[in-house]
Design a protein around this motif. Structure first.
Motif, PDB file in Angstrom:
ATOM      1  N   ILE A   1       0.892  -1.166   0.000  1.00 31.50           N
ATOM      2  CA  ILE A   1       0.000   0.000   0.000  1.00 31.50           C
ATOM      3  C   ILE A   1       0.922   1.204   0.000  1.00 31.50           C
TER       4      ILE A   1
ATOM      5  N   MET B   1      -8.960   1.567   5.091  1.00 32.14           N
ATOM      6  CA  MET B   1     -10.045   1.016   4.289  1.00 32.14           C
ATOM      7  C   MET B   1      -9.504   0.085   3.224  1.00 32.14           C
ATOM      8  N   HIS B   2      -8.478   0.573   2.549  1.00 32.58           N
ATOM      9  CA  HIS B   2      -7.884  -0.237   1.497  1.00 32.58           C
ATOM     10  C   HIS B   2      -7.262  -1.498   2.059  1.00 32.58           C
TER      11      HIS B   2
ATOM     12  N   HIS C   1      -8.204  -3.164   4.546  1.00 31.27           N
ATOM     13  CA  HIS C   1      -9.267  -4.100   4.903  1.00 31.27           C
ATOM     14  C   HIS C   1      -9.574  -4.999   3.713  1.00 31.27           C
ATOM     15  N   PHE C   2      -9.744  -4.375   2.577  1.00 31.48           N
ATOM     16  CA  PHE C   2     -10.027  -5.109   1.358  1.00 31.48           C
ATOM     17  C   PHE C   2      -8.816  -5.945   0.946  1.00 31.48           C
ATOM     18  N   LEU C   3      -7.655  -5.325   1.064  1.00 33.92           N
ATOM     19  CA  LEU C   3      -6.422  -6.004   0.688  1.00 33.92           C
ATOM     20  C   LEU C   3      -6.248  -7.268   1.511  1.00 33.92           C
TER      21      LEU C   3
ATOM     22  N   SER D   1      -8.548  -9.136   2.892  1.00 25.79           N
ATOM     23  CA  SER D   1      -9.470 -10.166   2.400  1.00 25.79           C
ATOM     24  C   SER D   1      -8.914 -10.819   1.147  1.00 25.79           C
ATOM     25  N   ALA D   2      -8.427  -9.975   0.242  1.00 26.59           N
ATOM     26  CA  ALA D   2      -7.915 -10.497  -1.020  1.00 26.59           C
ATOM     27  C   ALA D   2      -6.699 -11.378  -0.799  1.00 26.59           C
ATOM     28  N   VAL D   3      -5.797 -10.931   0.055  1.00 23.85           N
ATOM     29  CA  VAL D   3      -4.580 -11.702   0.309  1.00 23.85           C
ATOM     30  C   VAL D   3      -4.906 -13.023   0.986  1.00 23.85           C
TER      31      VAL D   3
END
Lengths: 243, 861
Positions: free
Chosen positions: B748, B764-765, B767-769, B771-773
Motif C-alpha cells: 500500500i 479502508m484499502h 481491509h479489502f487487501l 481479504s484479497a490476500v
C-alpha cells in the motif's frame, strides 16, 4: 408469488416465470485501488463469474429474467481498457443465461451508457414486473408507490450482519426483509438484497446508516444470513440479534 | 558459521589515552576538561585502534564525545597535513531527529575551538565539515551538501537509506571509515531491524570496512546487542561502563496498608508526599506512565496547593507541540522549573540540565526503563542520581520492590529484537535493487550478515522476491512488480521508471498512526465527533467498554477505518482505565523475579519476624514496606494459596458468571497470548459468552459451565502457535498490523502519483487487501509477517511456549483451587479488566468490601 433465496441472490417465481435478482456489483473497485497505489491481488471478475455460475446452476442453468440492481461498476476514470472489457464480458455472459436482462442504474453507474450502448441494453431507473418493483434504493420514484406494486426489491445498502459470541465475531452478507408504510400510501413488502461484490461482506445496519431514500425500520426487518452452498439462514429480527 | 568474537574490555590509563591524541587535540581537550571520563577511558583507545565496539554506559556518561574524540583526533591530524579529502569519513546515525540536531551542535563547537587553537598557533588546518540530514532538512541545505561534502555526516536511519540510493551523492560513502550508532537501546524494534540492514548495505558499498561504534544505555543481553551492531561473523569489543557510585533509590508506599491509592483520602496523602519531596529538592522530575496521568498530577498539585506551583511546574509529553516541549526543556536547562512531569518523552538523551530528584509514580515496568529515568537525575559526571518509587497499590508495591532490587544488583531485563521481519526486508531489497543490479546469492548473503536475518530461510527470501516481482498477480505484474528477477542469469534489478521516486516517498518503518475520531453513533448527538483517541488505545478496547474523553463518558461500540463509534450519555461508569493504552508491559524477566520472590516469601510465612527481615534484606527496603509486602502475602496464603514461579494457581469462582483466573505472573505480553489461546479452546468446546481479561499478573476467562480440565488440556506448547494463528484471524489487531506491514512492504503506497493517502483511506484499502490476500494464500509473506508481528512483537509467544513447556515438564505445577470469591492477588486483575464492572470511584469501595470479605473467609477458617 414464490420468494427464494439462492445464496446472495433473490429468485422470484410467478406463473411459471422466474426472475433472478443480482445485487450491487462494483466491478472495477480493485482497479480504482490499484490506480491509487494498492497492489491488490484479486480477480474480481473471475470470482463474480464463478459465484454466478454456482447460483445459476442451482436454479437450473437458465431463468427468464435477470435483474441487476445497479452499481454494476465502481467507477471509471483511471480504469484500464481491460477492466471495461471485463464488465462487458460479464454482462454478456449473464445475458446468455436469461431471456431478458434488465439493468437498473445505480448511483455509481455514471457513464455506464457507453458500455451498455455497445451491448444494446438500456439502463432504467426502476423496473416493474407483476407486483414487484425493482430499484437501486438511493432515489424515490412515484411509480414505486403504485397500488399495483406490493413488493420493493432494492440494492444499494450492502446489508450485512456481525454476529458476536464473546471473544469471536464474524460478519456475513444478509438479506433484510420487512415492511414499509408511508401515511396515505399502500404498505410495501421490502426485500433488500446484499451486494454481489465478493470479498467484502457489507454494512451492518446497527452500526451504520445504509442510506436509503426512505426511512426503513430496519431493526424490525428479518435477517436472512447468506450461508454456504447457496443456503440462507433465518436469524429473526435484527434488533433481536445479540450485539 | 564462524562465531562472533565478543570481548569485554577494561578501561585504559589516562596517560595511555592521552598519548593517542594529536597535540592540538590534547591541548584543546585538557583546556576544557580536567581529565578523561571513565567512559572515555574505556572507549577512546579501541576506536583509535579501529576496533568495533559497543559502549554501554548509563545516561549522561559522555558517550557521544567518547565516540567522536578519536574520530576528530584522526581528522584533525589529516586536516593539519592538508590531506583531507572530499568524502564522508564518518556517519553518525540516531533514531531521534532532535538528537541529531543536538549532536550536530556538539560537534561544531569542538571543531570551531580546535580550529581557533590551531590558528592561534599559526597552523594551517583544512576545514572539517559536519553535515546534518534528517526529514526536517530543507532542500537548499541538502543541495549545499552535495557541493560541499560533509566529512562527518549526521543523520537518521531513513535519511541514510535515501542517501544510499542517490546516484551521485552516495558516491561520497565509498570510502567510509567510521559508523556511529547512537541510542541503540531504543532500537529493539523494526527500526533497529531497518538500521541493521542499512549498516550491511553501507559496509558492502564502501570499499573500506567501516569501524562500527555503538552507543547504548544500560541494556541486556549485551552480547546480543553487540552482535546486532556488528552483524554475523564479526568481532566486537564491549565497554560496559558501570556507574561509579550506587544510585540512591528508595521506595515510598503512602498507604498504611495500601489496597489502592485511588480514593480521595489517599490522593491527599499522595500529593502531600509529592509536595514534600519537591520542596526538599531544587529540581524534581516526575515520571508517570501515561499522558493523562501527567496532566492530572499537575492539575491536582495545583488543586491541593493553590498558587504554590504556578509558573514553576511544567508537563512534557508527546502530544504536545514541538515548541511547547522545547520550552519546557529550555526552562529545565536554565533551572527555572521546580518540577517537570513527563510520561515517556523525557526518558531519552536530550539535555535537560541538572535534576536532583527523579520520582517514579507507579512501576516503570522494566529495570532498564527505571535506570533510564533515574539516570536523568544528576547529569553532572560525579553527582549521585537520586530516585524514588511512589507506589499506588499492592501489586505495584511488589513490582517496584523487585525493580529496585534488580537495579541495585544490576540485573537488567532482556530485550528482543524482531527476527526475520519480511516487510522491512522487502523494503530493503527494493532499495538495493534501485541502487544497482545484484546477483541473487550475493544479495541473500548480505542480508544474512545482518543479526536480524542470519537465520532467514531461502524459502522466505524467495517468497519476498516473488512478491516484489509481482508473481502473485501476473495480470497486473507490469504495475505491481517492483523488481525483476532473471532466473537464468540469477540477477535482480529494479523495474519501472518511478522506482526511486516511489521508494523515496514511501520509505520508513514507523507506521503512520492516525488519530481515531470518536463519533457518536446513535441518539441525539448522532454523527458528531467528540474527540480523538490513538490507535493503540483502540487496539486495547473491547465492545462495551466505557471510557472517559474530555471529561465525558462514552461506551465503545465498534470501529470502522479511522472512526470509533460510541454511545454518549452513558450511565455506567468507566470500565477501561484511561491509562490502558499506554500501559507499558511488565518485562518477562521482572515478572519471573516477582514470582520467585513470592515463592521465597511463601516458604517463610510461618515466622513473621523472620519473613519481614528476609524481605527487608532481599529488596533493600524499609521495615514498613517489608511489613506491607508480608501482610499482602499472608492474606493471600490465608485465603487460598500463594501463586509463585513454581506454582501456577488457577482460581475457580462464581460472580454472576463463572471465572477461571490464572495467576500467571509473566507480563501482559505472555498473558495476551495464553489468554487468547485458552479462550479460543473454551469457545471451541462450545462454552458460551466467553470473556477475557488480562494484566501483567495474570488473566481470567469467564463464561458458562467452564470445564477447567478440558480447557487446560486444550493448549500445549506444540499447538499454541496453531491456535493463536486462528485466534487472531479476523481480529482488529491483526488488521491494523497488516496495514502497517503492507505499508512497509510497499504493497500500500502512502504516496503515489503525487497524491498521498490519509491513514483512513489506507485502513479502508488494507481491509479489502487483507481479504484479497487471505483468499490468495494464508502464507502470503506480508500476511505471515503481520501474524509474526502480532504474536512475537505485540504478544510474546516464545515465552508463552516456554511457560507451557515448563508446565508439561512439571517444572511448574498447576493448582486448581475453588474459591468463594476472587482472592486478594486476583482482585486488581478482576477490577481493572472486568468490563461488566462498576464505577471507578466505587471500585475503591468494592475493593474495601472485598477485602472485608477476604478477612471474614480467613477468620472463618
Amino acid at each position: 408469488m414464490k420468494i427464494d433465496y439462492i445464496g446472495k441472490c433473490l429468485l422470484l417465481e410467478e406463473n411459471g416465470e422466474r426472475t433472478l435478482v443480482i445485487g450491487d456489483l462494483h466491478l472495477g473497485y480493485e482497479g480504482a485501488m490499484r490506480a491509487s497505489g494498492v497492489m491488490i491481488p484479486v480477480k474480481l471478475y473471475d470470482k463474480c463469474v464463478s459465484d454466478f455460475d454456482l447460483i445459476i446452476s442451482g436454479v437450473g442453468g437458465f431463468v427468464e429474467n435477470i435483474i441487476m440492481l445497479g452499481d454494476i461498476k465502481h467507477e471509471f476514470g483511471f480504469i484500464l481498457q481491460d477492466e471495461w472489457n471485463l464488465i462487458v464480458k460479464f454482462i454478456e455472459y449473464v445475458r446468455t443465461r436469461c431471456s431478458k436482462l434488465v439493468i437498473i442504474e445505480g448511483n455509481h453507474d455514471v457513464v455506464l451508457f457507453p458500455v451498455l450502448n455497445k451491448l444494446g441494453i438500456v439502463a432504467v431507473d426502476f423496473f416493474i414486473w407483476n407486483s414487484v418493483a425493482f430499484a437501486h434504493g438511493d432515489k424515490k420514484f412515484d411509480e414505486l408507490y403504485s397500488d399495483n406494486v406490493n413488493y420493493w426489491v432494492l440494492g444499494h445498502g450492502h446489508p450485512a450482519v456481525t454476529l458476536y459470541e464473546g471473544v469471536k465475531k464474524e460478519k456475513y452478507k444478509c438479506f433484510l426483509v420487512g415492511v414499509y408504510k408511508e401515511t396515505g400510501k399502500k404498505k410495501k413488502e421490502v426485500i433488500i438484497v446484499p451486494s454481489f461484490f465478493p470479498l467484502i461482506e457489507g454494512t451492518d445496519a446497527r452500526e451504520f446508516d445504509l442510506r436509503f431514500a426512505w426511512e426503513f425500520d430496519l431493526m424490525n426487518f428479518e435477517v436472512k444470513v447468506v450461508s454456504s452452498n447457496l443456503k440462507v439462514l433465518d436469524f429473526g429480527k435484527l434488533r433481536k440479534i445479540k450485539y | 558459521m564462524k562465531e562472533n568474537k565478543i570481548e569485554f574490555i577494561e578501561a585504559r590509563g589516562s596517560a595511555e589515552v592521552k598519548r593517542m591524541l594529536h597535540p592540538i587535540v590534547a591541548e584543546w581537550f585538557f583546556g576544557k576538561f580536567r581529565d578523561f571520563s571513565l567512559t572515555q577511558l574505556y572507549g577512546v583507545a579501541p576506536i583509535h585502534e579501529r576496533r568495533n565496539i559497543l559502549i554501554s554506559a548509563p545516561t549522561g556518561g559522555t558517550k557521544t564525545l567518547t565516540a567522536f574524540l578519536s574520530i576528530l583526533n584522526y581528522l584533525v591530524g589529516i586536516a593539519l597535513r592538508n590531506e583531507l579529502e572530499d568524502k564522508m569519513y564518518a556517519v553518525y546515525v540516531s533514531p531521534l531527529r532532535a538528537l541529531s540536531g543536538d549532536i550536530f551542535v556538539n560537534l561544531e563547537k569542538p571543531l570551531a575551538e580546535i580550529t581557533e587553537l590551531a590558528t592561534a598557533k599559526g597552523l594551517k588546518m583544512q576545514t572539517i565539515r559536519v553535515g546534518l540530514r534528517t526529514g526536517d532538512t530543507s532542500v537548499s541545505e541538502r543541495a549545499k551538501m552535495t557541493r560541499k561534502v560533509p566529512h562527518i555526516f549526521v543523520t537518521t536511519p531513513e535519511s541514510l537509506a535515501i542517501v544510499l540510493t542517490a546516484p551521485k551523492f552516495s558516491e561520497n560513502l565509498r570510502a567510509l571509515e567510521f559508523v556511529v550508532v547512537d541510542e541503540i537501546h531504543a532500537l529493539a524494534n523494526k527500526r533497529g531491524v531497518f538500521l541493521s540492514l542499512m549498516l550491511e548495505r553501507l559496509q558492502e558499498f564502501s570499499v573500506i570496512t567501516p569501524v562500527r561504534i555503538g552507543l547504548s544505555a544500560t541494556i541486556a543481553p549485551i552480547e546480543e546487542i553487540a552482535k546486532f551492531l556488528v552483524g554475523t561473523n564479526r568481532d566486537c569489543l564491549i565497554a560496559k561502563v558501570e556507574l561509579v557510585k550506587d544510585i540512591d533509590i528508595g521506595l515510598i508506599s503512602p498507604g498504611v496498608d495500601l489496597l489502592t491509592m485511588d480514593g480521595a483520602e489517599d490522593q491527599k496523602r499522595l500529593y502531600h508526599i509529592l509536595d514534600e519531596l519537591i520542596q526538599n529538592h531544587k529540581t524534581t522530575l516526575i515520571f508517570t506512565n501515561t499522558r493523562n496521568a501527567t496532566e492530572r498530577i499537575i492539575h491536582y498539585l495545583d488543586d491541593h496547593f493553590p498558587g504554590k506551583y504556578s509558573g514553576l511546574i511544567g508537563a512534557h509529553h508527546s502530544s504536545m507541540s514541538k515548541d511547547q516541549r522545547f520550552m519546557i526543556e529550555e526552562r529545565l536547562r536554565k533551572g527555572d522549573l521546580k518540577v517537570a512531569v513527563s510520561s515517556t518523552s523525557l526518558e531519552l538523551g536530550i539535555d535537560i540540565g541538572s535534576i536532583d530528584l527523579v520520582v517514579l509514580l507507579r512501576s516503570p515496568k522494566s529495570v532498564s526503563r527505571a535506570l533510564q529515568r533515574i539516570g536523568r537525575a544528576g547529569h553532572q559526571l560525579h553527582a549521585n542520581p537520586k530516585g524514588r518509587f511512589v507506589v499506588m497499590d499492592r501489586d505495584d508495591l511488589m513490582e517496584c520492590a523487585i525493580l529496585m532490587k534488580n537495579m541495585k544488583e544490576k540485573i537488567i531485563d532482556r530485550v528482543d529484537i524482531p527476527v526475520n521481519a519480511l516487510d522491512v526486508l522487502a523494503q530493503h531489497i527494493y532499495g538495493m535493487a534501485i541502487s544497482r543490479i545484484w546477483d541473487i546469492d550475493e544479495m541473500l548473503k548480505l542480508i544474512r550478515n545482518s543479526y536480524c536475518y542470519y537465520t532467514l530461510s531461502k524459502e522466505d527470501f524467495m517468497s519476498v522476491i516473488s512478491y516484489l516481482c509481482g508473481d502473485y498477480d501476473l495480470e497486473h505484474r507490469n504495475v505491481y512488480a517492483k523488481i525483476w528477477y532473471d532466473t537464468s542469469t540469477k540477477q535482480v534489478g529494479k523495474r519501472g521508471k518511478l522506482a526511486r521516486l516511489i521508494y523515496l516517498t514511501n520509505i520508513g518503518t514507523i507506521p503512520e498512526e492516525g488519530f481515531i475520531s470518536v463519533v457518536v453513533g446513535s441518539g441525539e448527538a448522532k454523527g458528531s465527533t467528540v474527540g480523538s483517541i490513538d490507535e493503540a488505545f483502540l487496539e486495547k478496547m473491547k465492545k462495551g467498554d466505557v471510557f472517559v474523553l474530555g471529561g465525558a463518558k462514552y461506551q465503545f461500540i465498534h470501529s470502522k477505518g479511522m472512526k470509533a463509534y460510541v454511545i454518549a450519555n452513558v450511565s455506567r461508569q468507566p470500565t477501561i482505565p484511561s491509562w490502558f493504552s499506554e500501559q507499558l508491559p511488565l518485562s518477562y524477566d521482572v515478572a519471573c523475579a516477582i514470582g520467585k520472590f513470592r515463592g521465597l516469601i511463601a516458604e517463610r510465612l510461618s515466622n513473621s519476624l523472620e519473613c519481614v527481615k528476609f524481605i527487608k534484606d532481599y529488596v533493600y527496603c524499609s521495615s514498613e514496606t517489608a511489613g506491607q509486602i508480608y501482610r499482602y502475602c499472608l492474606e493471600q496464603r490465608d485465603f487460598s494459596d500463594i501463586p509463585t514461579n513454581k506454582k501456577l494457581i488457577v482460581e475457580q469462582f462464581k460472580q454472576e458468571k463463572e471465572y477461571l483466573l490464572f495467576h500467571s505472573l509473566y507480563g501482559r505480553r505472555v498473558n495476551d497470548a495464553l489468554s487468547r489461546a485458552y479462550a479460543y479452546v473454551a469457545a471451541q468446546l462450545k462454552h458460551r459468552d466467553i470473556e477475557v481479561g488480562i494484566n501483567d499478573n495474570g488473566f481470567f476467562i469467564s463464561g458458562e459451565n467452564l470445564d477447567v480440565n478440558k480447557i487446560l488440556k486444550g493448549v500445549t506448547s506444540l499447538n499454541l502457535r496453531k491456535i493463536l494463528d486462528e485466534a487472531i484471524d479476523k481480529t482488529d489487531v491483526l488488521r491494523r498490523r497488516f496495514r502497517h506491514c503492507a505499508a512497509r512492504s510497499l504493497m500500500i503506497l502512502r504516496n503515489y502519483k503525487g497524491r498521498s493517502k490519509s491513514v483512513g483511506k489506507q485502513q479502508m484499502h488494507s481491509h479489502f487487501l487483507l481479504s484479497a490476500v487471505n483468499e490468495l494464500s494464508k502464507d502470503f509473506p506480508i500476511l505471515r509477517e503481520a501474524r509474526r508481528e502480532v504474536l512475537n512483537d505485540l504478544m510474546d509467544i516464545n515465552h508463552a511456549e516456554e511457560v507451557l513447556k515448563k508446565i508439561e515438564k512439571k517444572e511448574i505445577e498447576i493448582s486448581i483451587i475453588k474459591t468463594p470469591l476472587v482472592s486478594p492477588f486476583g482482585l486488581i486483575l478482576l477490577t481493572q479488566s472486568h468490563s461488566d464492572f462498576v464505577k471507578v470511584e466505587d471500585r475503591i469501595n468494592f475493593l474495601k468490601r472485598m477485602h472485608e470479605l477476604h478477612l471474614k473467609v480467613i477468620e472463618g477458617r
